[in-house]
Write a protein that holds these residues in place. Structure first.
Motif, PDB file in Angstrom:
ATOM      1  N   LYS A  96       0.828  -1.205   0.000  1.00  0.00           N
ATOM      2  CA  LYS A  96       0.000   0.000   0.000  1.00  0.00           C
ATOM      3  C   LYS A  96       0.861   1.252   0.000  1.00  0.00           C
ATOM      4  CE  LYS A  96      -3.452   0.543   2.658  1.00  0.00           C
ATOM      5  NZ  LYS A  96      -4.288   0.661   3.852  1.00  0.00           N
ATOM      6  N   SER A 114       3.786   1.634  -1.136  1.00  0.00           N
ATOM      7  CA  SER A 114       4.509   1.819  -2.395  1.00  0.00           C
ATOM      8  C   SER A 114       3.619   2.366  -3.514  1.00  0.00           C
ATOM      9  CB  SER A 114       5.152   0.509  -2.836  1.00  0.00           C
ATOM     10  OG  SER A 114       4.178  -0.418  -3.226  1.00  0.00           O
ATOM     11  N   ILE A 115       2.302   2.193  -3.415  1.00  0.00           N
ATOM     12  CA  ILE A 115       1.433   2.669  -4.505  1.00  0.00           C
ATOM     13  C   ILE A 115       0.566   3.855  -4.110  1.00  0.00           C
ATOM     14  CG2 ILE A 115       1.364   0.420  -5.611  1.00  0.00           C
ATOM     15  CD1 ILE A 115      -1.522   0.100  -4.527  1.00  0.00           C
ATOM     16  N   ASP A 116       0.611   4.265  -2.852  1.00  0.00           N
ATOM     17  CA  ASP A 116      -0.221   5.370  -2.387  1.00  0.00           C
ATOM     18  C   ASP A 116       0.300   6.685  -2.957  1.00  0.00           C
ATOM     19  OD1 ASP A 116      -1.775   7.231  -1.058  1.00  0.00           O
ATOM     20  OD2 ASP A 116      -1.618   6.210   0.885  1.00  0.00           O
ATOM     21  N   PRO A 149       7.267   9.010  -2.608  1.00  0.00           N
ATOM     22  CA  PRO A 149       7.741   7.842  -3.357  1.00  0.00           C
ATOM     23  C   PRO A 149       9.036   7.309  -2.747  1.00  0.00           C
ATOM     24  CG  PRO A 149       7.870   9.842  -4.692  1.00  0.00           C
ATOM     25  CD  PRO A 149       7.297  10.223  -3.371  1.00  0.00           C
ATOM     26  N   TYR A 161       7.180  -2.811  -6.060  1.00  0.00           N
ATOM     27  CA  TYR A 161       5.754  -2.781  -6.378  1.00  0.00           C
ATOM     28  C   TYR A 161       5.414  -1.492  -7.121  1.00  0.00           C
ATOM     29  CZ  TYR A 161       5.383  -6.740  -3.244  1.00  0.00           C
ATOM     30  OH  TYR A 161       5.533  -7.960  -2.653  1.00  0.00           O
ATOM     31  N   ARG A 162       5.342  -1.602  -8.450  1.00  0.00           N
ATOM     32  CA  ARG A 162       4.963  -0.476  -9.299  1.00  0.00           C
ATOM     33  C   ARG A 162       3.755  -0.903 -10.126  1.00  0.00           C
ATOM     34  NH1 ARG A 162      10.240  -0.998  -9.565  1.00  0.00           N
ATOM     35  NH2 ARG A 162      10.225  -1.971 -11.612  1.00  0.00           N
ATOM     36  N   LEU A 163       2.747  -0.040 -10.124  1.00  0.00           N
ATOM     37  CA  LEU A 163       1.521  -0.347 -10.864  1.00  0.00           C
ATOM     38  C   LEU A 163       1.778  -0.380 -12.365  1.00  0.00           C
ATOM     39  CD1 LEU A 163      -1.081   1.852  -8.973  1.00  0.00           C
ATOM     40  CD2 LEU A 163      -0.815  -0.618  -8.844  1.00  0.00           C
ATOM     41  N   ALA A 205      -4.601   3.635  -8.537  1.00  0.00           N
ATOM     42  CA  ALA A 205      -4.185   3.193  -7.206  1.00  0.00           C
ATOM     43  C   ALA A 205      -5.352   3.107  -6.222  1.00  0.00           C
ATOM     44  CB  ALA A 205      -3.111   4.127  -6.659  1.00  0.00           C
ATOM     45  N   ASN A 260      -2.105  -6.422 -11.498  1.00  0.00           N
ATOM     46  CA  ASN A 260      -1.994  -4.971 -11.409  1.00  0.00           C
ATOM     47  C   ASN A 260      -0.582  -4.396 -11.315  1.00  0.00           C
ATOM     48  OD1 ASN A 260      -4.940  -4.232 -11.222  1.00  0.00           O
ATOM     49  ND2 ASN A 260      -4.774  -5.721  -9.577  1.00  0.00           N
ATOM     50  N   PHE A 261       0.413  -5.224 -11.140  1.00  0.00           N
ATOM     51  CA  PHE A 261       1.761  -4.719 -10.942  1.00  0.00           C
ATOM     52  C   PHE A 261       2.699  -5.155 -12.057  1.00  0.00           C
ATOM     53  CE2 PHE A 261      -0.087  -4.542  -6.747  1.00  0.00           C
ATOM     54  CZ  PHE A 261       0.403  -3.346  -6.243  1.00  0.00           C
TER      55      PHE A 261
END
Length: 148
Positions: free
Chosen positions: A56, A58-60, A65, A70-72, A78, A126-127
């Motif tokens: 969470k 890492s993508i919030d 950053p 974990y990259r979308l 997100a 998703n990643f």
């Protein structure tokens, strides 16, 4: 025959007392085993929560950053994922409560397996490098569970 009657009565009473005691001891051992399983599941749920919170973070988009694997994927938003991950954390909190500790091992294992399967699918879909990330997480969580 009258001489054996008191001996037979004593033998029956002793047998009944022994059966009762054995039953009571067995119930205590079963309860202790379930309690230990419940504690293991609670600890494992905590470990899973930490991993989900890491994802969470890492993508919030509201957080700073930081370097994370974990990259979308391109085009994935997100917010819906953050909500799904939050739901997973809320479910895991349940495993730390007394209610989860009192449930059968099979029921708890089934629910944990379902949640981990959902997390696996979420990461895969998703990643970037989702399959590799899911494999690494699966292995890490498996090692963590084995150490408990």
């Amino acid at each position: 025959m009258e001489q054996f009657l008191p001996a037979i009565i004593i033998a029956v009473v002793v047998t009944m007392v022994m059966v009762n005691q054995i039953k009571r001891i067995t119930e205590r051992l079963d309860a202790k085993g379930e309690r230990e399983d419940g504690e293991i599941y609670a600890k494992f749920a905590t470990i899973i929560q930490e991993k989900i919170r890491e994802i969470k973070l890492s993508i919030d988009p509201d957080k700073e950053p930081h370097s994370s694997p974990y990259r979308l994927k391109e085009g994935i938003e997100a917010e819906p994922l953050l909500e799904r991950l939050s739901d997973m954390v809320r479910t895991l909190v349940f495993f730390e409560t007394m209610n989860a500790k009192r449930r059968s091992s099979e029921a708890v294992e089934s629910e944990l397996f379902g949640l981990l399967s959902d997390l696996d699918i979420l990461i895969n879909e998703n990643f970037e490098n989702g399959e590799e990330l899911a494999d690494a997480l699966r292995e890490e969580l498996g090692d963590s569970y084995a150490r408990l």
